[in-house]
Design a protein around this motif. Structure first.
Motif, PDB file in Angstrom:
ATOM      1  N   GLU A   1    -123.596  57.354  -3.577  1.00 62.75           N
ATOM      2  CA  GLU A   1    -123.926  58.723  -3.207  1.00 62.75           C
ATOM      3  C   GLU A   1    -124.051  58.926  -1.699  1.00 62.75           C
ATOM      4  O   GLU A   1    -124.061  60.051  -1.229  1.00 62.75           O
ATOM      5  N   THR A   2    -124.115  57.827  -0.932  1.00 62.65           N
ATOM      6  CA  THR A   2    -124.223  57.968   0.526  1.00 62.65           C
ATOM      7  C   THR A   2    -122.928  58.456   1.155  1.00 62.65           C
ATOM      8  O   THR A   2    -122.953  59.080   2.208  1.00 62.65           O
ATOM      9  N   ASP A   3    -121.798  58.188   0.494  1.00 66.38           N
ATOM     10  CA  ASP A   3    -120.498  58.541   1.072  1.00 66.38           C
ATOM     11  C   ASP A   3    -119.451  58.498  -0.040  1.00 66.38           C
ATOM     12  O   ASP A   3    -119.142  57.428  -0.562  1.00 66.38           O
ATOM     13  N   GLN A   4    -118.888  59.655  -0.392  1.00 64.60           N
ATOM     14  CA  GLN A   4    -117.918  59.688  -1.482  1.00 64.60           C
ATOM     15  C   GLN A   4    -116.606  59.004  -1.146  1.00 64.60           C
ATOM     16  O   GLN A   4    -115.792  58.760  -2.026  1.00 64.60           O
ATOM     17  N   SER A   5    -116.383  58.654   0.111  1.00 68.75           N
ATOM     18  CA  SER A   5    -115.135  57.966   0.459  1.00 68.75           C
ATOM     19  C   SER A   5    -115.234  56.452   0.255  1.00 68.75           C
ATOM     20  O   SER A   5    -114.254  55.742   0.453  1.00 68.75           O
ATOM     21  N   LEU A   6    -116.390  55.964  -0.176  1.00 70.77           N
ATOM     22  CA  LEU A   6    -116.542  54.537  -0.450  1.00 70.77           C
ATOM     23  C   LEU A   6    -115.683  54.124  -1.636  1.00 70.77           C
ATOM     24  O   LEU A   6    -115.520  54.893  -2.587  1.00 70.77           O
ATOM     25  N   VAL A   7    -115.158  52.934  -1.562  1.00 68.00           N
ATOM     26  CA  VAL A   7    -114.448  52.320  -2.686  1.00 68.00           C
ATOM     27  C   VAL A   7    -115.161  50.994  -2.928  1.00 68.00           C
ATOM     28  O   VAL A   7    -115.384  50.230  -1.997  1.00 68.00           O
ATOM     29  N   ILE A   8    -115.529  50.756  -4.156  1.00 69.31           N
ATOM     30  CA  ILE A   8    -116.258  49.532  -4.508  1.00 69.31           C
ATOM     31  C   ILE A   8    -115.354  48.658  -5.348  1.00 69.31           C
ATOM     32  O   ILE A   8    -114.660  49.150  -6.241  1.00 69.31           O
TER      33      ILE A   8
ATOM     34  N   ASN B   1    -118.581  44.994   3.404  1.00 70.15           N
ATOM     35  CA  ASN B   1    -117.398  45.710   3.858  1.00 70.15           C
ATOM     36  C   ASN B   1    -116.231  44.733   3.940  1.00 70.15           C
ATOM     37  O   ASN B   1    -116.333  43.686   4.562  1.00 70.15           O
ATOM     38  N   MET B   2    -115.107  45.095   3.311  1.00 73.51           N
ATOM     39  CA  MET B   2    -113.943  44.212   3.251  1.00 73.51           C
ATOM     40  C   MET B   2    -112.919  44.498   4.351  1.00 73.51           C
ATOM     41  O   MET B   2    -111.882  43.865   4.411  1.00 73.51           O
ATOM     42  N   TYR B   3    -113.163  45.469   5.204  1.00 76.26           N
ATOM     43  CA  TYR B   3    -112.376  45.740   6.417  1.00 76.26           C
ATOM     44  C   TYR B   3    -110.865  45.838   6.181  1.00 76.26           C
ATOM     45  O   TYR B   3    -110.082  45.175   6.830  1.00 76.26           O
ATOM     46  N   GLN B   4    -110.468  46.670   5.265  1.00 74.51           N
ATOM     47  CA  GLN B   4    -109.043  46.970   5.104  1.00 74.51           C
ATOM     48  C   GLN B   4    -108.659  47.990   6.176  1.00 74.51           C
ATOM     49  O   GLN B   4    -109.441  48.870   6.508  1.00 74.51           O
TER      50      GLN B   4
ATOM     51  N   ASN C   1    -112.091  51.796   3.277  1.00 72.58           N
ATOM     52  CA  ASN C   1    -113.545  51.886   3.141  1.00 72.58           C
ATOM     53  C   ASN C   1    -114.004  51.105   1.901  1.00 72.58           C
ATOM     54  O   ASN C   1    -114.840  51.569   1.139  1.00 72.58           O
ATOM     55  N   VAL C   2    -113.426  49.921   1.705  1.00 70.49           N
ATOM     56  CA  VAL C   2    -113.704  49.102   0.524  1.00 70.49           C
ATOM     57  C   VAL C   2    -114.899  48.193   0.775  1.00 70.49           C
ATOM     58  O   VAL C   2    -114.985  47.531   1.803  1.00 70.49           O
ATOM     59  N   TYR C   3    -115.785  48.166  -0.206  1.00 64.04           N
ATOM     60  CA  TYR C   3    -116.932  47.256  -0.199  1.00 64.04           C
ATOM     61  C   TYR C   3    -116.900  46.439  -1.475  1.00 64.04           C
ATOM     62  O   TYR C   3    -116.644  46.966  -2.556  1.00 64.04           O
ATOM     63  N   SER C   4    -117.160  45.150  -1.351  1.00 62.04           N
ATOM     64  CA  SER C   4    -117.312  44.328  -2.542  1.00 62.04           C
ATOM     65  C   SER C   4    -118.758  44.421  -2.988  1.00 62.04           C
ATOM     66  O   SER C   4    -119.670  44.545  -2.175  1.00 62.04           O
ATOM     67  N   LEU C   5    -118.956  44.377  -4.280  1.00 62.33           N
ATOM     68  CA  LEU C   5    -120.279  44.432  -4.897  1.00 62.33           C
ATOM     69  C   LEU C   5    -120.597  43.063  -5.463  1.00 62.33           C
ATOM     70  O   LEU C   5    -119.771  42.457  -6.145  1.00 62.33           O
ATOM     71  N   ASP C   6    -121.780  42.582  -5.172  1.00 63.76           N
ATOM     72  CA  ASP C   6    -122.239  41.310  -5.712  1.00 63.76           C
ATOM     73  C   ASP C   6    -123.711  41.467  -6.066  1.00 63.76           C
ATOM     74  O   ASP C   6    -124.461  42.088  -5.308  1.00 63.76           O
TER      75      ASP C   6
ATOM     76  N   GLN D   1    -130.218  45.886   6.180  1.00 63.37           N
ATOM     77  CA  GLN D   1    -128.834  45.996   6.630  1.00 63.37           C
ATOM     78  C   GLN D   1    -128.332  44.617   7.008  1.00 63.37           C
ATOM     79  O   GLN D   1    -128.869  43.991   7.910  1.00 63.37           O
ATOM     80  N   GLY D   2    -127.326  44.143   6.293  1.00 67.18           N
ATOM     81  CA  GLY D   2    -126.724  42.860   6.611  1.00 67.18           C
ATOM     82  C   GLY D   2    -125.652  43.021   7.674  1.00 67.18           C
ATOM     83  O   GLY D   2    -125.386  44.134   8.143  1.00 67.18           O
ATOM     84  N   ALA D   3    -125.029  41.935   8.053  1.00 69.85           N
ATOM     85  CA  ALA D   3    -123.995  41.960   9.089  1.00 69.85           C
ATOM     86  C   ALA D   3    -122.789  42.799   8.683  1.00 69.85           C
ATOM     87  O   ALA D   3    -122.154  43.429   9.524  1.00 69.85           O
ATOM     88  N   ASP D   4    -122.460  42.819   7.388  1.00 68.42           N
ATOM     89  CA  ASP D   4    -121.269  43.547   6.950  1.00 68.42           C
ATOM     90  C   ASP D   4    -121.547  44.545   5.829  1.00 68.42           C
ATOM     91  O   ASP D   4    -120.652  44.936   5.097  1.00 68.42           O
ATOM     92  N   GLY D   5    -122.799  44.963   5.675  1.00 69.53           N
ATOM     93  CA  GLY D   5    -123.124  45.974   4.680  1.00 69.53           C
ATOM     94  C   GLY D   5    -124.566  45.886   4.232  1.00 69.53           C
ATOM     95  O   GLY D   5    -125.286  44.955   4.585  1.00 69.53           O
TER      96      GLY D   5
END
Length: 156
Positions: free
Chosen positions: A74-81, A31-34, A41-46, A8-12
């Protein structure tokens, strides 16, 4: 597929794995904190190789990265990547095609992939979101409004 590890990192969450050729790959979600719905619930993928080395034609690398992405979604369907196809080496179109191919084979039919190509830049961005949670028209409108705000801020 390779065995992978999660921290677990500081932001995801941050995943990593080792290949047969002594390469270390990472997959990070930040986590992009919108503040506003539906992008709250936006997360950037790298993802990539830790030392920026290129792996040989090792199909286990892509299958492992895809498995990690699916597990995270699959952990949370409200995630946006969102995934930005890097243009540093002018191979952003190859990255876009690869990401599209992965998405087409992942078997997650309720997930929508929305691509946006910037007119003023040599990069592409893709968003993944669950159509069971989010209305497509609302999501695409909010994505475009957010991207417009970022573009304007960048040009000021």
């Amino acid at each position: 597929m390779y065995k992978y590890y999660k921290e677990q990192g500081a932001d995801g969450p941050y995943f990593y794995f080792y290949t047969e050729h002594n390469l270390t790959y990472y997959v990070a979600f930040r986590n992009m904190y919108q503040e506003t719905f539906p992008l709250n619930n936006v997360y950037s993928l790298d993802f990539g190789e830790i030392n920026e080395k290129k792996g040989r034609k090792d199909t286990k690398i892509s299958s492992t990265i895809l498995s990690i992405i699916i597990e995270f979604l699959e952990t949370d369907q409200s995630l946006v990547i969102h995934f930005l196809c890097d243009s540093a080496d002018s191979r952003q179109l190859n990255r876009k095609r690869l990401f599209s191919r992965w998405f087409s084979i992942c078997g997650m039919e309720q997930w929508v992939k929305y691509d946006y190509d910037f007119d003023s830049a040599d990069y592409n961005i893709s968003f993944l979101y669950c159509s069971n949670i989010y209305d497509t028209a609302l999501m695409e409108t909010e994505i475009l409004l957010t991207l417009d705000v970022y573009e304007r801020a960048k040009n000021e």
